[in-house]
Write a protein that holds these residues in place. Structure first.
Motif, PDB file in Angstrom:
ATOM      1  N   GLU A 102       0.755  -1.439   0.055  1.00 35.72           N
ATOM      2  CA  GLU A 102       0.030  -0.073  -0.019  1.00 35.72           C
ATOM      3  C   GLU A 102       0.943   1.141  -0.064  1.00 35.72           C
ATOM      4  N   PRO A 103       0.206   2.545  -0.416  1.00 35.99           N
ATOM      5  CA  PRO A 103       1.032   3.545  -0.646  1.00 35.99           C
ATOM      6  C   PRO A 103       1.828   4.185   0.765  1.00 35.99           C
ATOM      7  N   GLY A 104       3.135   4.715   0.368  1.00 34.39           N
ATOM      8  CA  GLY A 104       3.739   5.453   1.671  1.00 34.39           C
ATOM      9  C   GLY A 104       5.212   5.792   1.000  1.00 34.39           C
ATOM     10  N   CYS A 105       5.840   6.333   1.757  1.00 37.40           N
ATOM     11  CA  CYS A 105       7.464   6.635   1.706  1.00 37.40           C
ATOM     12  C   CYS A 105       8.062   5.163   1.852  1.00 37.40           C
ATOM     13  N   SER A 106       7.665   4.405   2.759  1.00 40.48           N
ATOM     14  CA  SER A 106       8.016   3.247   3.012  1.00 40.48           C
ATOM     15  C   SER A 106       9.738   3.159   3.189  1.00 40.48           C
ATOM     16  N   ALA A 107      10.549   2.155   2.568  1.00 42.17           N
ATOM     17  CA  ALA A 107      11.794   2.101   2.903  1.00 42.17           C
ATOM     18  C   ALA A 107      12.515   3.094   2.382  1.00 42.17           C
ATOM     19  N   CYS A 108      12.270   4.228   1.669  1.00 39.89           N
ATOM     20  CA  CYS A 108      12.921   5.405   1.529  1.00 39.89           C
ATOM     21  C   CYS A 108      13.912   5.688   2.610  1.00 39.89           C
ATOM     22  N   LEU A 109      13.242   5.678   3.608  1.00 38.51           N
ATOM     23  CA  LEU A 109      13.844   6.082   4.782  1.00 38.51           C
ATOM     24  C   LEU A 109      13.310   5.615   5.981  1.00 38.51           C
ATOM     25  N   GLY A 110      14.265   5.308   7.115  1.00 36.28           N
ATOM     26  CA  GLY A 110      13.883   4.613   8.332  1.00 36.28           C
ATOM     27  C   GLY A 110      12.974   5.319   9.353  1.00 36.28           C
ATOM     28  N   MET A 111      11.787   5.699   8.895  1.00 39.95           N
ATOM     29  CA  MET A 111      10.781   6.204   9.569  1.00 39.95           C
ATOM     30  C   MET A 111       9.534   5.643   9.950  1.00 39.95           C
ATOM     31  N   ASN A 112       9.461   4.396   9.377  1.00 35.79           N
ATOM     32  CA  ASN A 112       8.294   3.650   9.534  1.00 35.79           C
ATOM     33  C   ASN A 112       8.563   2.142   9.736  1.00 35.79           C
ATOM     34  N   GLU A 113       7.744   1.435   9.452  1.00 40.87           N
ATOM     35  CA  GLU A 113       7.874  -0.042   9.825  1.00 40.87           C
ATOM     36  C   GLU A 113       8.939  -0.803   8.865  1.00 40.87           C
ATOM     37  N   ASP A 114       9.064  -0.047   7.570  1.00 42.05           N
ATOM     38  CA  ASP A 114       9.683  -0.861   6.390  1.00 42.05           C
ATOM     39  C   ASP A 114      11.336  -0.255   6.486  1.00 42.05           C
ATOM     40  N   LYS A 115      12.048  -1.136   7.140  1.00 39.33           N
ATOM     41  CA  LYS A 115      13.449  -0.961   7.283  1.00 39.33           C
ATOM     42  C   LYS A 115      14.372  -2.011   6.851  1.00 39.33           C
ATOM     43  N   ILE A 116      15.388  -1.536   6.152  1.00 40.30           N
ATOM     44  CA  ILE A 116      16.385  -2.695   5.566  1.00 40.30           C
ATOM     45  C   ILE A 116      17.232  -2.693   7.025  1.00 40.30           C
ATOM     46  N   PRO A 117      17.362  -4.151   7.311  1.00 42.35           N
ATOM     47  CA  PRO A 117      18.292  -4.635   8.252  1.00 42.35           C
ATOM     48  C   PRO A 117      19.769  -4.394   8.340  1.00 42.35           C
ATOM     49  N   ALA A 118      20.413  -4.282   9.426  1.00 39.07           N
ATOM     50  CA  ALA A 118      21.759  -3.807   9.455  1.00 39.07           C
ATOM     51  C   ALA A 118      22.667  -4.841   8.751  1.00 39.07           C
ATOM     52  N   GLY A 119      23.424  -3.980   7.787  1.00 40.68           N
ATOM     53  CA  GLY A 119      24.496  -4.823   7.100  1.00 40.68           C
ATOM     54  C   GLY A 119      23.782  -5.419   5.898  1.00 40.68           C
ATOM     55  N   LYS A 120      22.618  -5.228   5.622  1.00 41.35           N
ATOM     56  CA  LYS A 120      22.205  -5.831   4.447  1.00 41.35           C
ATOM     57  C   LYS A 120      22.182  -4.913   3.278  1.00 41.35           C
ATOM     58  N   TYR A 121      22.390  -5.447   1.925  1.00 37.38           N
ATOM     59  CA  TYR A 121      22.467  -4.578   0.896  1.00 37.38           C
ATOM     60  C   TYR A 121      20.877  -4.368   0.058  1.00 37.38           C
ATOM     61  N   CYS A 122      20.742  -3.212  -0.271  1.00 39.14           N
ATOM     62  CA  CYS A 122      19.439  -2.928  -0.980  1.00 39.14           C
ATOM     63  C   CYS A 122      19.625  -2.282  -2.179  1.00 39.14           C
ATOM     64  N   VAL A 123      19.146  -2.845  -3.095  1.00 38.08           N
ATOM     65  CA  VAL A 123      19.044  -1.883  -4.345  1.00 38.08           C
ATOM     66  C   VAL A 123      17.909  -1.251  -4.369  1.00 38.08           C
ATOM     67  N   SER A 124      17.946   0.057  -4.281  1.00 41.33           N
ATOM     68  CA  SER A 124      16.701   0.966  -4.243  1.00 41.33           C
ATOM     69  C   SER A 124      16.326   1.938  -5.184  1.00 41.33           C
ATOM     70  N   THR A 125      15.143   2.173  -5.538  1.00 42.40           N
ATOM     71  CA  THR A 125      14.871   3.353  -6.710  1.00 42.40           C
ATOM     72  C   THR A 125      14.482   4.703  -5.988  1.00 42.40           C
ATOM     73  N   SER A 126      14.951   4.637  -4.535  1.00 42.10           N
ATOM     74  CA  SER A 126      14.829   5.976  -3.899  1.00 42.10           C
ATOM     75  C   SER A 126      15.743   7.038  -3.978  1.00 42.10           C
ATOM     76  N   ASN A 127      15.999   8.015  -3.523  1.00 40.71           N
ATOM     77  CA  ASN A 127      16.808   9.229  -3.745  1.00 40.71           C
ATOM     78  C   ASN A 127      18.086   9.515  -3.100  1.00 40.71           C
ATOM     79  N   ARG A 128      18.032   8.720  -1.706  1.00 39.91           N
ATOM     80  CA  ARG A 128      19.553   8.790  -0.881  1.00 39.91           C
ATOM     81  C   ARG A 128      19.979   7.557  -0.307  1.00 39.91           C
ATOM     82  N   ASN A 129      20.969   7.596  -0.158  1.00 35.30           N
ATOM     83  CA  ASN A 129      21.880   6.399   0.210  1.00 35.30           C
ATOM     84  C   ASN A 129      22.699   6.898   1.378  1.00 35.30           C
TER      85      ASN A 129
END
Length: 471
Positions: A403-430
């Motif tokens: 469902e829509p939202g900012c999601s894993a673009c930023l660690g501000m909600n429930e959708d977070k990438i775990p520590a040490g894991k690599y994510c290929v992301s279509t977002s704007n900041r790394n």
């Protein structure tokens, strides 16, 4: 001397100007969300003043919302508190809110354009740096701080010093597999994450003109990632066709008058820019970042630069970035295993992005070692994706449409990438920890992300395109 597009729009919105002081600029539309507005509303409340023009304020919840089970109470206490506070503030001050459950809810920089709120020749602000997205329509759009959010709520105006003007021109034909996201990552890699500081950027050239509005929004969205105040693109028939008929776009005679004005919005041939850059589209290949700022990008087939290639003063921070990312100098990212793929954010969560990914993954399966999140930018995008059957394609590939939202673009909600894991992301900041504490982010286009999702590693989409042509 002629005027730049930026100056034409700026000058049309100056309420008062006095040498040696910032201009007072009128703001046509003020977007707000749950993160940067609470303190601003508190300021109004303490001073006993109303929102000056609530009908020109548009509110939505996006940063802190979950992307699963949005019909249920938000689990994270802080997220729930912020969303509830926005709801109360909008009700108290008479502002329309596209909250959870509303058919127009979504990421603020996605809903503005798709609803026809964003049109050429206007000024837009939001307490969010990626407000520059709306500049794709030939408008001045930029992010503001919380104290400025209060200023706009109270007066519908803003004190602003006129920035310098930069032109970035891209000409030529893009190679297969190269998208608007690759264009902007390439530009930032060339001029650096600070190369646009103090400037407002106009993107021009036949490559830019060939892009769809959604592609142009991706370009303008990431203007802030080169340090620029914002970015904009002159409106044209592609712009007008996109806007026409949308919910809040001008209608009837008002439409004709608007288009007549919009056609005057371009930089005059003798307009002067403070700085200019020129790039060839043929030089751009699918891009990917390797470090901890968006300027640390390379073509997907290239190697991570050696420390010796970096300016001496920047070498300590460069080494720190590589250490954080767990990479070595002269290392190739091609073939590197990854753990997560995130397709979404205000940069790449529109229907064209989802169509592009679905077209690639149709008939394929995600790799076993990868978790894939596909997050539409709005309820409207989600609805359209379902109507087109994209959700079924994603489900068959093992992705799933959230469902829509900012999601894993930023660690501000429930959708977070775990520590040490690599994510290929279509977002704007790394940045370090951007997608969650100690997470590691590779920024890329939706196509490059799709390749990573089905192969489980960083890949070159052009290899798959070549296979399709040979088949």
């Amino acid at each position: 001397m002629g005027k730049t597009l930026f100056d034409k729009v700026w000058d049309a919105h100056v309420v008062s100007s006095k040498e040696g002081f910032p201009d007072i600029i009128y703001i046509d539309t003020h977007f707000i969300h749950e993160v940067t507005s609470p303190q601003a509303f508190d300021g109004l409340r303490k001073r006993g003043i109303p929102v000056f023009r609530p009908q020109q304020t548009v509110a939505t919840a996006d940063h802190n919302v979950p992307t699963l089970n949005q019909h249920l109470p938000i689990k994270e206490e802080l997220s729930r508190y912020q969303v509830d506070t926005l709801t109360r503030n909008c009700k108290e001050f008479g502002i329309e809110l596209y909250g959870l459950g509303h058919p127009y809810q979504g990421i603020v920089h996605v809903i503005g354009p798709e609803l026809g709120i964003t049109v050429p020749g206007r000024t837009y602000v939001c307490g969010d740096s990626h407000t520059s997205t709306h500049g794709a329509f030939g408008s001045i759009a930029f992010g503001i701080g919380t104290s400025q959010v209060e200023q706009v709520l109270a007066t519908q105006c803003l004190l602003q010093s006129r920035p310098k003007r930069m032109k970035i021109e891209v000409n030529g034909t893009l190679r297969k597999g190269v998208t608007s996201k690759d264009i902007i990552l390439y530009i930032i890699s060339k001029i650096s994450a600070a190369g646009g500081t103090g400037y407002f950027v106009e993107y021009a050239g036949d490559t830019i003109r060939s892009l769809s509005m959604e592609g142009r929004m991706t370009i303008c969205n990431m203007s802030i990632e080169m340090g620029a105040r914002g970015g904009l693109i002159a409106p044209d028939e592609i712009t007008f066709e996109y806007v026409k008929g949308r919910e809040f776009a001008p209608k009837g005679e008002e439409w004709d008058k608007s288009v007549a004005y919009w056609k005057t919005l371009y930089s005059d041939s003798d307009a002067q820019f403070d700085k200019e850059y020129y790039f060839n589209a043929e030089d751009i290949e699918p891009m990917i970042t390797y470090g901890t700022n968006p300027g640390m990008g390379i073509g997907v087939t290239q190697k991570v630069p050696a420390v010796a290639e970096i300016e001496q003063s920047e070498q300590p921070s460069y080494v720190k970035a590589l250490n954080y990312m767990g990479l070595r100098e002269d290392e190739k990212l091609l073939g590197k295993p990854i753990d997560y793929v995130f397709i979404g954010s205000c940069t790449n969560s529109r229907i064209e992005d989802l169509r592009q990914v679905a077209a690639f993954v149709k008939g394929r399966q995600k790799a076993d070692n990868v978790t894939v999140w596909v997050v539409p930018g709005s309820k409207q995008v989600q609805k359209q994706a379902i109507e087109e059957g994209l959700d079924k394609i994603f489900a068959e590939a093992g992705f799933g449409l959230r469902e829509p939202g900012c999601s894993a673009c930023l660690g501000m909600n429930e959708d977070k990438i775990p520590a040490g894991k690599y994510c290929v992301s279509t977002s704007n900041r790394n940045f370090e920890g951007r997608q969650g504490p100690n997470s590691r982010t590779f920024l890329a286009s939706p196509l490059t992300a799709a390749v990573a999702a089905v192969t489980g590693k960083v890949g070159d989409v052009r290899e798959f395109l070549e296979e399709a042509e040979l088949a």
